[in-house]
Design an enzyme around this catalytic site. Structure first.
Site, short mmCIF file in Angstrom:
data_model
loop_
_atom_site.label_atom_id
_atom_site.label_comp_id
_atom_site.label_asym_id
_atom_site.label_seq_id
_atom_site.Cartn_x
_atom_site.Cartn_y
_atom_site.Cartn_z
N ARG A 127 15.23 -89.04 -24.35
CA ARG A 127 16.27 -89.02 -25.38
C ARG A 127 17.45 -88.14 -24.93
O ARG A 127 17.28 -87.11 -24.32
CB ARG A 127 15.69 -88.44 -26.67
CG ARG A 127 16.74 -88.23 -27.75
CD ARG A 127 16.13 -88.20 -29.11
NE ARG A 127 15.57 -86.91 -29.44
CZ ARG A 127 14.87 -86.69 -30.55
NH1 ARG A 127 14.63 -87.66 -31.40
NH2 ARG A 127 14.40 -85.48 -30.79
N ARG A 162 19.07 -82.12 -25.45
CA ARG A 162 19.02 -81.00 -26.39
C ARG A 162 18.32 -79.79 -25.79
O ARG A 162 17.43 -79.92 -24.97
CB ARG A 162 18.28 -81.43 -27.67
CG ARG A 162 19.15 -82.15 -28.64
CD ARG A 162 18.39 -82.83 -29.74
NE ARG A 162 17.24 -82.11 -30.26
CZ ARG A 162 16.46 -82.58 -31.24
NH1 ARG A 162 16.74 -83.74 -31.80
NH2 ARG A 162 15.43 -81.89 -31.65
N ARG A 173 6.98 -78.17 -30.53
CA ARG A 173 7.42 -78.95 -31.70
C ARG A 173 6.31 -79.87 -32.19
O ARG A 173 6.13 -80.03 -33.39
CB ARG A 173 8.68 -79.76 -31.36
CG ARG A 173 9.95 -78.93 -31.48
CD ARG A 173 11.08 -79.51 -30.67
NE ARG A 173 11.47 -80.83 -31.11
CZ ARG A 173 12.03 -81.75 -30.32
NH1 ARG A 173 12.23 -81.49 -29.04
NH2 ARG A 173 12.38 -82.90 -30.80
P1 ADP Z 1 12.87 -83.46 -34.20
O1 ADP Z 1 12.40 -84.22 -35.41
O2 ADP Z 1 13.17 -84.33 -33.06
O3 ADP Z 1 11.96 -82.32 -33.83
P2 ADP Z 1 15.14 -82.27 -35.67
O4 ADP Z 1 16.51 -82.57 -35.25
O5 ADP Z 1 14.68 -82.82 -36.99
O6 ADP Z 1 14.24 -82.75 -34.48
O7 ADP Z 1 14.92 -80.68 -35.73
C1 ADP Z 1 15.24 -79.84 -34.66
C2 ADP Z 1 14.86 -78.40 -34.99
O8 ADP Z 1 15.60 -77.94 -36.14
C3 ADP Z 1 13.40 -78.18 -35.40
O9 ADP Z 1 12.57 -78.00 -34.28
C4 ADP Z 1 13.51 -76.92 -36.25
O10 ADP Z 1 13.66 -75.76 -35.45
C5 ADP Z 1 14.81 -77.12 -36.98
N1 ADP Z 1 14.61 -77.81 -38.28
C6 ADP Z 1 15.15 -79.02 -38.64
N2 ADP Z 1 14.78 -79.34 -39.89
C7 ADP Z 1 14.00 -78.32 -40.35
C8 ADP Z 1 13.32 -78.07 -41.57
N3 ADP Z 1 13.34 -78.93 -42.60
N4 ADP Z 1 12.60 -76.92 -41.67
C9 ADP Z 1 12.56 -76.03 -40.67
N5 ADP Z 1 13.18 -76.21 -39.49
C10 ADP Z 1 13.91 -77.33 -39.32
#
Ligand code: ADP
Ligand code: ZN
Length: 219
Positions: A127, A162, A173
């Site tokens: 990605r 990223r 993650r």
């Molecule tokens: P992905 O689903 O690919 O892991 P996201 O773009 O949704 O990526 O999230 C990237 C990062 O942003 C997460 O690993 C976390 O650190 C933070 N994050 C995003 N949404 C949340 C949430 N609802 N609660 C806590 N942390 C969040």
């Protein structure tokens, strides 16, 4: 429609959300996109969130809830919203329930996007994301590459990997997802809102979700 997209990192939440907004005029609310934009712009929020995100840890619930509470009251949410990457903990889901009650609205559907682990890993490693904070278009070096010179087809900004797309952060993650977010599947099952959808190809996934949304409309 007011929808939540659940699913592990790499399940396709962002790509699915972007296509669904074209379907019914709902807005995509991605806490990940909001946080990444804040980090790049160096705002107070971004400074608080940066380290958690780079490690692949969750940002504290209190910070996330502040963002969501404000965002859900913006006028463009009137036509519906697609929550992408939120809620991610039981505490966030419980607080969301209270906000939704206060706003006098209700959720229509929670979609749980499912894909096998090898598919998730391959997607995360291939990605790429547009570096423009207000674009963040998603690419894939194999199946959907950016334009020549690694530029975004939509806004011509450089497309990058990223900061949390290193092997270590990806593993973290996925572990965080299993321990903190996967319990939400049960939570929304009990609320009677959950639908599991296999997320292998984008067109099939979108078709399956649209079918679900249409059948809700008929009831
Ligand atoms: P992905 O689903 O690919 O892991 P996201 O773009 O949704 O990526 O999230 C990237 C990062 O942003 C997460 O690993 C976390 O650190 C933070 N994050 C995003 N949404 C949340 C949430 N609802 N609660 C806590 N942390 C969040
Ligand atoms: Zn772009």
């Amino acid at each position: 429609m007011r929808t939540i997209l659940l699913g592990a990192p790499g399940a396709g939440k962002g790509s699915v959300a972007k296509l669904l907004t074209e379907f019914d005029g709902s807005v995509q609310i991605s806490t990940g996109d909001i946080l990444r934009a804040a980090v790049q712009e160096g705002t107070k929020l971004g400074k608080k969130a940066k380290e958690y995100m780079e490690r692949g840890d969750l940002v504290p619930d209190s910070i996330i809830m502040e963002i969501i509470e404000v965002r859900l009251q913006e006028p463009d949410c009137k036509n519906g919203f697609i929550l992408d990457g939120f809620p991610r903990t039981i505490a966030q889901a419980q607080e969301l329930k209270q906000i939704i009650d206060r706003l006098n609205i209700r959720l229509d559907l929670v979609v749980n996007l499912e894909a096998p682990l090898d598919v998730l890993l391959e997607r995360l490693e291939t990605r790429r994301t547009c570096s423009n904070p207000s674009c963040q278009e998603i690419y894939n070096i194999k199946r959907n590459p950016p334009a020549d010179g690694g530029k975004c087809k939509k806004c011509d900004s450089p497309v990058i990997q990223r900061a949390d797309e290193t092997k270590e952060a990806i593993c973290n993650r996925l572990e965080t997802y299993n321990s903190k977010t996967a319990p939400l599947i049960d939570f929304y099952q009990k609320e009677g809102l959950l639908k599991n959808i296999l997320s292998l190809t984008l067109p099939e996934t979108i078709a399956a979700i649209k079918k679900e949304l249409n059948s809700l409309n008929k009831h």
